[in-house]
Design a protein around this motif. Structure first.
Motif, mmCIF file in Angstrom:
data_model
loop_
_atom_site.group_PDB
_atom_site.id
_atom_site.type_symbol
_atom_site.label_atom_id
_atom_site.label_comp_id
_atom_site.label_asym_id
_atom_site.label_seq_id
_atom_site.Cartn_x
_atom_site.Cartn_y
_atom_site.Cartn_z
ATOM 1 N N PHE B 142 0.867 -1.102 0.021
ATOM 2 C CA PHE B 142 0.001 0.098 -0.133
ATOM 3 C C PHE B 142 0.729 1.313 0.134
ATOM 4 O O PHE B 142 2.076 1.334 0.426
ATOM 5 N N THR B 143 0.252 2.324 -0.683
ATOM 6 C CA THR B 143 1.019 3.490 -0.623
ATOM 7 C C THR B 143 0.766 4.454 0.329
ATOM 8 O O THR B 143 1.610 5.682 0.810
ATOM 9 N N ASP B 144 -0.466 4.513 0.857
ATOM 10 C CA ASP B 144 -0.858 5.615 1.915
ATOM 11 C C ASP B 144 -1.705 4.868 2.894
ATOM 12 O O ASP B 144 -2.340 3.964 2.831
ATOM 13 N N LEU B 145 -1.847 5.691 4.291
ATOM 14 C CA LEU B 145 -2.636 4.994 5.085
ATOM 15 C C LEU B 145 -3.408 6.130 5.780
ATOM 16 O O LEU B 145 -3.001 6.977 5.912
ATOM 17 N N ILE B 146 -4.641 5.939 6.036
ATOM 18 C CA ILE B 146 -5.463 7.007 6.413
ATOM 19 C C ILE B 146 -6.269 6.397 7.880
ATOM 20 O O ILE B 146 -6.992 5.194 7.901
ATOM 21 N N VAL B 147 -5.944 6.881 8.878
ATOM 22 C CA VAL B 147 -6.759 6.618 9.981
ATOM 23 C C VAL B 147 -7.583 7.721 10.658
ATOM 24 O O VAL B 147 -7.276 8.866 10.714
ATOM 25 N N VAL B 148 -9.058 7.225 10.585
ATOM 26 C CA VAL B 148 -10.036 8.312 11.069
ATOM 27 C C VAL B 148 -10.113 8.278 12.480
ATOM 28 O O VAL B 148 -10.407 7.049 13.113
ATOM 29 N N ASN B 149 -10.111 9.108 13.403
ATOM 30 C CA ASN B 149 -10.273 9.026 14.703
ATOM 31 C C ASN B 149 -11.248 9.623 15.111
ATOM 32 O O ASN B 149 -12.054 10.560 14.653
ATOM 33 N N LEU B 158 -8.087 13.105 11.474
ATOM 34 C CA LEU B 158 -7.728 12.275 10.202
ATOM 35 C C LEU B 158 -6.142 12.308 10.377
ATOM 36 O O LEU B 158 -5.493 13.178 9.983
ATOM 37 N N LEU B 159 -5.793 10.882 10.042
ATOM 38 C CA LEU B 159 -4.237 10.896 10.108
ATOM 39 C C LEU B 159 -3.870 10.190 8.859
ATOM 40 O O LEU B 159 -4.281 9.238 8.240
ATOM 41 N N VAL B 160 -2.902 11.176 8.188
ATOM 42 C CA VAL B 160 -2.722 10.675 6.711
ATOM 43 C C VAL B 160 -1.202 10.380 6.901
ATOM 44 O O VAL B 160 -0.408 11.075 7.132
ATOM 45 N N ILE B 161 -0.930 9.218 6.724
ATOM 46 C CA ILE B 161 0.598 8.790 6.440
ATOM 47 C C ILE B 161 0.889 8.162 4.914
ATOM 48 O O ILE B 161 0.530 7.278 4.645
ATOM 49 N N HIS B 162 1.898 8.780 4.511
ATOM 50 C CA HIS B 162 2.539 8.073 3.071
ATOM 51 C C HIS B 162 3.244 7.072 3.535
ATOM 52 O O HIS B 162 4.204 7.135 4.360
ATOM 53 N N LEU B 163 3.238 5.792 2.777
ATOM 54 C CA LEU B 163 3.926 4.863 3.317
ATOM 55 C C LEU B 163 5.253 4.657 3.379
ATOM 56 O O LEU B 163 6.001 4.475 4.324
ATOM 57 N N PRO B 164 5.868 4.465 2.237
ATOM 58 C CA PRO B 164 7.428 4.142 2.446
ATOM 59 C C PRO B 164 8.078 5.125 3.066
ATOM 60 O O PRO B 164 8.565 6.358 2.478
#
Lengths: 309, 296
Positions: B142-149, B158-164
């Protein structure tokens, strides 16, 4: 003259009349000494140091393990040199009596002698990677290293196989869990006896190699990882530490309440990457990830000058 | 532009007296204005159109504002974490997750987000830590991770993490209106690719945030489609709106609002995937000193 660096920028300033002379491969400040288009990821400057005592030359270590030499009088790059050793970017540099010494992330510290053999020391004894290498200010052959899971170690170049001093971790906490180690910055204090160390696990520690292996002082400072450390010249017990959250504080290591700072320097929006104190004036130069160079007054903690780059 | 000054009158403590003086002053100003206008008309010129004061027009000049065609900016953007996206080396693949035990609104929010963002998958949290999620998602490509709090039964972060090891950004989400609140059906959100509009991101930091949010969608700059997602930045608040074009004829187009509506506010931006130094963190006491200073 003061020398400050930051990833990915590196620059130096002239004191007193803050006539900025900034070098940065990726952003223009007063002057950009690089051809911007010719730059790549591998050319990122990862560390900088003064090349000689008169501060006429700056040596820079790059990510692809080359060392570049910059002349401050001519304001141009003089030469570059490949110093391949181990893996990873060059994390620390030093030059003494004309001999260059580099430390790479995978732990190899090499003294590059022109004639004869290069002396290499493998400083990572079971740790993950190296974060910092500092040469002793007065004794020529001694240097200290620290990294992730690699505690403070003093080495002697004349005896590359053995460690002169290795720090022992503090006792496990009340749940009997081992306290992790991640050394980010090392500083030799002015009394030439003690060494201060900051870690990414919020620890500030003071070691005396002649006394004991465990730190003589260890405390936690606030909540975020500590990224840099500098000693205030003239005061042998005061240090300035910077955090990853953008706080910078001056601590007195001999005071009764050590964890309470003497003053806190504010104004940072990003992590403080490197701090340097001016040798004579009460000024602190700091670089942070929000692309600002700030000059703070040491005692009153007011911002004297701010520069965006 | 300068702020209008009404001097002296603020110092008068007596309310009635003060109000009288103020009225007199206003009357005088009005008279002068009328005379001026009449004079200009007599001379033959029209009164110049005056721009009203707004907080945006009075924005404090920021050194970090980006001018167009900055060479070193281009160079920097060519070597940062999103360079691969803009050279189309990969297609974004996203995981959207939530905090444990989400309630109805958050679940609907995630469901709608998955429909909006192409190539995204929803996952339950199952009490896993974010660092572990980052590791596993990178391993699975996966290339991005979004976590909704979620807080108080509503999505609030909203936490947006770009993966590598990319940058991480935490946004505070407010004013969430899911499709049901807008009296729409979430099934109206088709699987057509959306156009993405990123408005008003003027500073260096704003540009980075815009790239982060834009990299969640597919990359095609001149794409013309039927759906459009707008991320409009005004005064550091990013408004998300989602519309569909309704072509009534060759000249008339109407906008039909689909999908959720929410606002984002950047709390912090960190280098590295959830561990690393903070590139920017909102510190209210230090930064919110002026009502006319914005960071995005």
């Amino acid at each position: 003259m003061v020398d400050v660096w930051k990833i990915p920028a590196g620059f130096s300033i002239e004191s007193a009349v803050i006539e900025g002379c900034n070098l940065n491969p990726k952003a223009v400040i007063h002057k950009n000494f690089h051809k911007v288009k010719a730059l790549e990821r591998g050319h990122e400057i990862t560390c900088m140091a003064w090349g000689d005592e008169d501060q006429n030359e700056i040596i820079m270590g790059l990510r692809n393990q080359t060392v570049k030499f910059f002349d401050t009088e001519a304001k141009a790059f003089v030469s570059s040199r490949e110093t391949l050793a181990g893996e990873g970017p060059i994390i620390s540099l030093g030059r003494r009596d004309g001999v260059l010494m580099t430390a790479v992330k995978s732990g190899e510290v090499t003294l590059w002698r022109g004639e004869g053999e290069n002396v290499q020391v493998n400083t990572l004894q079971g740790g993950e990677f190296l974060c910092k290498m500092r040469q002793h200010p007065t004794e020529p052959n001694i240097f200290a290293t620290g990294g992730k899971e690699s505690d403070l170690t003093l080495w002697d170049l004349e005896r590359p196989g053995e460690m002169k001093f290795q720090a022992k971790n503090v006792r496990p906490d009340m749940l009997q869990l081992r306290i992790p180690v991640w050394v980010t910055d090392i500083a030799f204090l002015e009394d030439h006896k003690t060494i201060a160390v900051t870690s990414r696990h919020k620890h500030v520690r003071l070691y005396d190699p002649n006394r004991q292996r465990r730190p003589i002082l260890s405390f936690e400072y606030e909540d975020s990882p500590l990224t840099c450390l500098t000693v205030i010249p003239g005061q042998s017990n005061q240090i300035v530490i910077g955090t990853a959250h953008g706080r910078m504080a001056r601590l007195d290591l001999r005071g009764k309440k050590i964890t309470e700072p003497l003053n806190v320097f504010k104004g940072f929006a990003g992590a403080v990457k490197e701090v340097v104190a001016h040798p004579t004036l009460p000024l602190l130069f700091s670089v942070s990830l929000d692309r600002y160079l700030r000059v703070h007054h040491l005692e009153s903690s007011k911002i004297w000058y701010k520069l965006y780059f | 532009p300068q702020m209008p000054i009404i001097s002296d009158l603020n110092d008068i403590q007596n309310k009635i007296f003060r109000q009288q003086k103020y009225k007199q002053l206003k009357g005088k100003m009005k008279k002068e204005k009328k005379l001026e206008k009449a004079k200009l008309k007599k001379d033959g010129n029209e009164a110049p159109k005056r721009v009203p004061h707004t907080i945006e027009s009075l924005r404090e000049k920021d050194e970090t504002m980006v001018e167009e065609e900055d060479e070193e900016l281009e160079q920097e953007e060519a070597t940062d974490a999103y360079a691969n996206y803009y050279t189309k080396e990969y297609e974004p693949k996203i995981i959207i997750s939530c905090s444990d035990n989400p309630h109805k609104k958050s679940i609907s929010f995630i469901r709608e987000l998955c429909r909006i963002i192409p190539n995204s998958e929803p996952r339950w949290r199952k009490r896993s830590s974010i660092k572990k999620m980052v590791k596993n998602a990178t391993a699975k490509g996966f290339t991005d991770l979004i976590v909704v709090n979620e807080d108080r039964r509503e999505p609030n972060g909203l936490l947006v993490i770009h993966l590598p090891d990319g940058p991480t950004a935490l946004f505070r989400v407010s004013n969430v209106k899911i499709c049901k609140d807008l009296r729409r059906d979430f099934k109206e959100i088709t699987s057509h690719r959306p156009e993405v509009l990123l408005n008003h991101f003027k500073t260096r930091l704003g540009r980075l945030v815009a790239r982060m949010l834009g990299a969640l969608f597919h990359y095609e700059p001149q794409f013309k489609g039927r759906r459009v997602c707008t991320l409009h930045n005004q005064r550091d608040y990013i408004f998300f709106r989602h519309h569909r074009y309704e072509f009534k004829s060759s000249e008339k187009v109407a906008l039909r609002e689909l999908g959720p509506r929410f606002t984002l506010r950047l709390q912090w931006l960190q280098q590295g995937a959830f561990d690393g130094d903070y590139e920017w963190a909102l510190k209210r006491h230090d930064m919110e000193t002026s009502r006319r200073k914005f960071f995005l």
